[in-house]
Design a protein around this motif. Structure first.
Motif, short mmCIF file in Angstrom:
data_model
loop_
_atom_site.label_atom_id
_atom_site.label_comp_id
_atom_site.label_asym_id
_atom_site.label_seq_id
_atom_site.Cartn_x
_atom_site.Cartn_y
_atom_site.Cartn_z
N SER A 189 0.81 -1.39 -0.08
CA SER A 189 -0.01 0.06 0.10
C SER A 189 0.93 1.13 0.14
O SER A 189 1.94 1.19 0.43
N TYR A 190 0.38 2.30 -0.62
CA TYR A 190 1.10 3.48 -0.70
C TYR A 190 0.07 4.80 -0.29
O TYR A 190 -0.91 4.97 -0.97
N ALA A 191 0.19 5.40 0.84
CA ALA A 191 -0.81 6.26 1.41
C ALA A 191 -0.24 7.79 1.31
O ALA A 191 1.00 7.89 0.95
N PRO A 192 -0.96 8.67 1.37
CA PRO A 192 -0.28 10.30 1.45
C PRO A 192 0.65 10.33 2.47
O PRO A 192 0.29 9.79 3.53
N ARG A 193 1.64 10.83 2.20
CA ARG A 193 2.70 11.14 3.46
C ARG A 193 2.31 12.19 4.38
O ARG A 193 1.70 12.73 4.13
N VAL A 194 3.28 12.05 5.52
CA VAL A 194 2.95 13.08 6.28
C VAL A 194 4.09 14.30 6.17
O VAL A 194 5.19 13.87 5.97
N GLY A 195 3.61 15.24 5.92
CA GLY A 195 4.69 16.45 5.52
C GLY A 195 4.75 16.48 3.97
O GLY A 195 4.37 15.79 3.21
N ARG A 196 5.94 17.28 3.54
CA ARG A 196 6.36 17.34 2.29
C ARG A 196 7.50 16.60 1.93
O ARG A 196 8.27 16.48 2.63
N SER A 197 7.21 16.02 0.50
CA SER A 197 8.23 15.00 0.12
C SER A 197 9.35 15.88 -0.27
O SER A 197 9.41 17.01 -0.79
N LYS A 198 10.67 15.37 -0.29
CA LYS A 198 11.89 16.06 -0.67
C LYS A 198 12.15 15.50 -2.09
O LYS A 198 12.93 16.08 -2.82
N VAL A 199 11.48 14.47 -2.66
CA VAL A 199 11.72 13.96 -4.03
C VAL A 199 10.48 14.06 -4.73
O VAL A 199 10.24 14.81 -5.60
N THR A 200 9.66 13.04 -4.56
CA THR A 200 8.39 12.70 -5.51
C THR A 200 7.42 14.02 -5.23
O THR A 200 6.42 14.18 -6.10
N GLY A 201 7.25 14.63 -4.40
CA GLY A 201 6.39 15.47 -3.93
C GLY A 201 6.65 16.90 -4.64
O GLY A 201 5.90 17.79 -4.46
N THR A 202 7.86 17.11 -5.18
CA THR A 202 8.12 18.19 -5.56
C THR A 202 8.79 18.04 -7.15
O THR A 202 9.43 17.12 -7.54
N LEU A 203 8.58 19.07 -8.00
CA LEU A 203 9.25 18.66 -9.33
C LEU A 203 10.36 18.55 -9.27
O LEU A 203 11.12 17.95 -10.31
N ARG A 204 11.28 19.64 -8.70
CA ARG A 204 12.55 19.56 -8.76
C ARG A 204 13.14 18.37 -8.12
O ARG A 204 14.22 17.81 -8.91
N GLY A 205 12.42 17.82 -7.05
CA GLY A 205 13.14 16.74 -6.69
C GLY A 205 12.96 15.35 -7.72
O GLY A 205 13.93 14.62 -7.73
N THR A 206 11.91 15.44 -8.34
CA THR A 206 11.44 14.44 -9.30
C THR A 206 12.64 14.57 -10.58
O THR A 206 13.12 13.53 -10.89
N ILE A 207 13.13 15.69 -10.95
CA ILE A 207 13.89 16.04 -11.82
C ILE A 207 15.20 15.56 -11.74
O ILE A 207 16.16 14.80 -12.59
#
Length: 223
Positions: A189-207
């Motif tokens: 299972s994959y649920a909404p994380r607590v707080g803001r992601s450093k990778v997948t939650g941001t476009l810059r982190g994903t790039i």
């Protein structure tokens, strides 16, 4: 107590809000190793208060933290899991069972979103594209390069993974494949994380993650 023990590595950067739930979900016989990667919110103190072993890693990067946890582990089996409550450590025994039954050498959790906001569209599309590239370039049939995974400690250390940023999970899979490891995916299972992601939650982190992994794939020789 179970006849075996498992060390679970949690790379951690400012996850104080999620750690109580995450560490509370560890199954009996599983030890949490929280690798503090420069947190400023008291994550290390929270982790200790909830029974985890805390390792400090000054060098920033997911791979740096993950590798520090692997080195610090002492159990025969080591699992990796995000510390942001997006993944449920209570599901880890299903991955570990595949190792204990000798049906796999490296087991990856294939993420299945449990609700809206679990997996941002840009990150989901990037993961799909990456999975396709992995099949084309390396001949490994994966649907998801999920961060939840498990393997035998000594064998993981022997892989000699060098990446210390976002490419660490991919390099683990590529090196395992070249050694003929049986790589298996199990739905988790994959649920909404607590707080803001450093990778997948941001476009810059994903790039950044895409660039790190694209570099590794570019080095793969065609079979």
């Amino acid at each position: 107590m179970p006849e075996f023990s498992v060390d679970v590595v949690f790379p951690c950067l400012n996850e104080a809000g999620a750690l109580p739930w995450v560490l509370g979900r560890l199954p009996e016989g599983y030890r949490g190793i929280v690798v503090d990667n420069g947190s400023t919110d008291g994550s290390a103190d929270v982790a200790r208060a909830h029974g985890a072993t805390v390792v400090s890693e000054a060098r920033r990067g997911f791979g740096a933290a993950a590798n520090a946890g692997l080195v610090a582990a002492t159990a025969d089996i080591v699992a990796f899991c995000d510390a942001d409550a997006s993944m449920d450590p209570a599901e880890l025994p299903r991955l570990v069972d595949a190792l204990l039954s000798n049906t796999a050498d490296l087991v990856l959790g294939r993420r299945r979103p449990t609700g809206r906001g679990s997996w941002p569209l840009h990150a989901r599309l990037a993961n799909r594209a990456l999975s396709t590239l992995i099949r084309w370039r390396a001949g490994i049939d994966l649907k998801d390069l999920g961060p939840m995974r498990a393997g035998h400690r000594e064998r993981l250390l022997a892989l000699g993974i060098e990446d210390r940023r976002s490419g660490y999970p991919l390099e683990m899979v590529l090196r395992a494949s070249t050694r003929g490891w049986r790589i298996r995916e199990i739905d988790t299972s994959y649920a909404p994380r607590v707080g803001r992601s450093k990778v997948t939650g941001t476009l810059r982190g994903t790039i950044v993650a895409i660039n790190d992994m694209s570099r590794l794939l570019a080095e793969v020789k065609h079979s």
